[in-house]
Scaffold this active site. Structure first.
Site, PDB file in Angstrom:
ATOM      1  N   HIS A 217       0.887  -1.210  -0.099  1.00 45.51           N
ATOM      2  CA  HIS A 217      -0.093  -0.006   0.012  1.00 45.51           C
ATOM      3  C   HIS A 217       1.070   1.359  -0.076  1.00 45.51           C
ATOM      4  CE1 HIS A 217      -3.362  -2.357   2.001  1.00 45.51           C
ATOM      5  NE2 HIS A 217      -3.667  -2.422   0.791  1.00 45.51           N
ATOM      6  N   GLY A 414      14.499   2.328 -27.919  1.00 40.73           N
ATOM      7  CA  GLY A 414      15.262   2.512 -26.721  1.00 40.73           C
ATOM      8  C   GLY A 414      16.659   1.589 -26.481  1.00 40.73           C
ATOM      9  N   ASP A 415      16.778   0.576 -27.529  1.00 35.83           N
ATOM     10  CA  ASP A 415      17.978  -0.480 -27.368  1.00 35.83           C
ATOM     11  C   ASP A 415      19.282  -0.322 -28.051  1.00 35.83           C
ATOM     12  OD1 ASP A 415      16.798  -0.916 -29.868  1.00 35.83           O
ATOM     13  OD2 ASP A 415      16.965  -3.158 -29.449  1.00 35.83           O
ATOM     14  N   CYS A 416      19.144   1.018 -29.183  1.00 35.71           N
ATOM     15  CA  CYS A 416      20.258   0.853 -29.898  1.00 35.71           C
ATOM     16  C   CYS A 416      21.606   1.181 -29.304  1.00 35.71           C
ATOM     17  CB  CYS A 416      19.981   2.095 -30.817  1.00 35.71           C
ATOM     18  SG  CYS A 416      21.236   2.303 -32.411  1.00 35.71           S
ATOM     19  N   ASP A 567      18.973   9.876 -36.352  1.00 41.73           N
ATOM     20  CA  ASP A 567      18.737   8.637 -36.134  1.00 41.73           C
ATOM     21  C   ASP A 567      19.795   7.857 -35.458  1.00 41.73           C
ATOM     22  OD1 ASP A 567      17.390   5.875 -37.365  1.00 41.73           O
ATOM     23  OD2 ASP A 567      19.579   5.639 -37.740  1.00 41.73           O
TER      24      ASP A 567
END
Length: 582
Positions: A217, A414-416, A567
């Site tokens: 909680h 988000g992984d590059c 990019d």
């Protein structure tokens, strides 16, 4: 900071709307909207009814555990708030079975039970409170007792299965009470959760902190660790809190720690913990228990009782009875209750077997060695400088990872950054191991191609691997034995790009890694510095380009234009080229 945005209509209607959605999916359920009660529509009144309840926000607990073989009814309060006595009393009336009712919660459930008994109903009721949190010491919790955590769900499961098998009210109560007294749970969280409809708040924990012993909680834990430890450092601390037989404050469960203890492991996602991390947590817990010589007889993991969207996890250990232990249920009976199928959406698949020994999966499988390729006799002009350049490029990629990752959170998935860093780290390791030397450049390019495929992965890894495989083939075709010339390099790089074009339809400008790579190779006739400058311009220009391929093709182009983010893959290629030819 925890996620503080929600897709809802009105916070006041959220609980009822959620229960309606649950009953839409599950035809065995009925819903008392006014009292927020989910119950089995067609009950076997000859068997004990098991009723539970508590605040909402812990889904799938409690409503999703209603079903054959588990709960008969669940009484749901508002988010993190107990249902009132009227709700509980109505729940008892809805499941007033001939064999009796078994309930769990504290004040309002207890009051409803007492009111029911005072009215001289013939159907008996048993009442049990489950408190399994070992974070609260005995002195601190001397009056209020321990908090209920994930152990309550395992208690539900045992009680529900016993009732479904026709056990009497006393038998259901006795086995549930015994289980409740032999469970210890500890939770750990990376942040607190956010309750829909409440004001936004600042982060409770720093980015480098984790909290141990927090409640479901949003109650604070009993300590914070900084920095966030690795799993193999954190898990032993958690298990110590449950299994210690010397800690007078937290020795709730009578572990012997002498090699005779057997347990059921119950690992619970508190809402925002990824399945990927959950799997790693399971492995760490079972390994730690094995080192303690505590035998894991069953292992259960999943999302059972949450704290809304809390990014955290809890581990519960149910200590099974010793042989000949007085007053204890039989171990085989307990395991049969845990293994019994429950026709309830909140109870996921579990294995009725002793878990696999994880150590057998860490032994490398035997593979036949690949045939050793003959030396090509082609080397770079200055192997030492070549290795220095390669190392510098890898270091540049590692240093750029946070910025490339930031770009990719906007322009992709988000992984590059991590993908490129993984490849760079592995190339450096290959250099250190003598697998890349500059003395056989064709063999070196083959090693880089294999690293890209294995340690980078994803689309980028495949593209890099194809390019370097193509470069190795081109060098083999264009070079003769001895030191490789600039002209051979330039022609081979062009041939490698042509090879890459047979596998991708991306052509510059496309807002992909192709843009700087093609820009570099196109300008090679003007010399290496001009080629690098052209690659840099191409990578910068991806800020202005509408994506025609790659990760950004699925992203709103107006967002990319607004953010002016290049990019990430193109930025990675530029980073490599700039460092190589510094």
């Amino acid at each position: 900071m925890s996620l503080q945005k929600h897709l809802i209509n009105d916070p006041a209607d959220l609980v009822v709307e959620s229960l309606k959605g649950l009953c839409t999916l599950n035809h065995q359920l009925s819903l008392d909207v006014e009292n927020k009660i989910v119950y089995q529509a067609n009950q076997d009144t000859s068997k004990v009814a098991v009723i539970c309840g508590g605040g909402s926000g812990h889904e799938p607990a409690h409503g999703s555990f209603v079903g054959e073989g588990l709960l008969t009814a669940a009484v749901c309060g508002n988010v993190f708030a107990s249902p009132n006595t009227k709700q509980v009393r109505h729940g008892i009336d809805l499941v007033n079975n001939d064999a009796g009712n078994y309930t769990g919660d504290v004040l309002n459930f207890g009051l409803a039970k007492e009111q029911y008994a005072a009215e001289l109903h013939k159907t008996p009721i048993k009442f049990l409170v489950v408190g399994d949190d070992v974070a609260v010491g005995k002195t601190q919790g001397g009056i209020v007792g321990r908090r209920g955590m994930a152990g309550v769900v395992l208690t539900y499961k045992v009680a529900g299965a016993a009732a479904a098998k026709g056990a009497s009210l006393d038998e259901v109560y006795n086995v549930a009470e015994w289980v409740a007294g032999r469970i210890g749970t500890i939770g750990v969280g990376l942040e607190h959760c956010h309750v829909p409809g409440t004001a936004t708040s600042e982060a409770h924990l720093g980015l480098d902190e984790v909290e141990v012993g927090l409640g479901i909680h949003n109650e604070s834990g009993n300590k914070r660790l900084k920095p966030v430890p690795k799993l193999n450092e954190l898990v032993p601390q958690l298990i110590d809190l449950i299994t210690s037989n010397t800690d007078k404050e937290r020795g709730y469960v009578p572990f012997k720690n002498d090699g005779s203890d057997e347990v059921v492991v119950f690992i619970n996602n508190l809402g925002g913990f990824s399945e990927l991390e959950l799997g790693a947590f399971v492995g760490s817990v079972t390994v730690d228990l094995s080192t303690r010589k505590i035998k894991v007889v069953r292992a259960i993991a999943g999302t059972f009782i949450t704290s809304l969207n809390m990014p955290g996890v809890s581990v519960s250990l149910l200590l099974l009875p010793k042989s000949g232990e007085s007053g204890a249920p039989k171990t085989e009976d307990l395991l049969s209750y845990i293994d019994a199928k429950a026709n309830a959406p909140g109870w996921k698949w579990t294995s009725p077997q002793i878990p696999n020994d994880i150590s057998k999966f860490t032994v490398k499988a035997e593979t036949k060695p690949s045939p050793t390729a003959a030396s090509s006799g082609v080397k770079v002009a200055d192997p030492k400088a070549f290795i220095e350049n390669i190392t510098r490029a890898c270091d540049a990629v590692v240093a750029a990872e946070p910025e490339i990752t930031r770009m990719d959170t906007i322009a992709g998935d988000g992984d590059c950054g991590l993908t490129l860093k993984g490849g760079a780290d592995s190339v450096k390791a290959a250099v250190k191991a003598g697998e890349i030397t500059g003395e056989d450049i064709i063999a070196d390019m083959v090693v880089v191609a294999k690293i890209a495929a294995k340690d980078m992965g994803g689309t980028s890894g495949a593209l890099y691997s194809i390019f370097f495989s193509g470069l190795a083939q081109a060098l083999k075709a264009n070079a003769s034995a001895g030191s490789i010339s600039d002209d051979v390099w330039k022609k081979s790089l062009g041939d490698a790009l042509d090879k890459l074009y047979t596998y991708t339809r991306a052509r510059p400008p496309s807002r992909t890694l192709i843009d700087p790579l093609a820009g570099f190779i196109k300008e090679l006739g003007q010399g290496w510095p001009a080629a690098v400058q052209n690659a840099t311009k191409a990578a910068e220009y991806t800020k202005e380009v509408d994506a025609k391929a790659g990760r950004s093709a699925y992203v709103d182009s107006s967002l990319l234009q607004q953010e002016k983010v290049p990019d990430p893959g193109a930025w990675g290629v530029m980073t490599i080229l700039q460092a190589l030819f510094k």
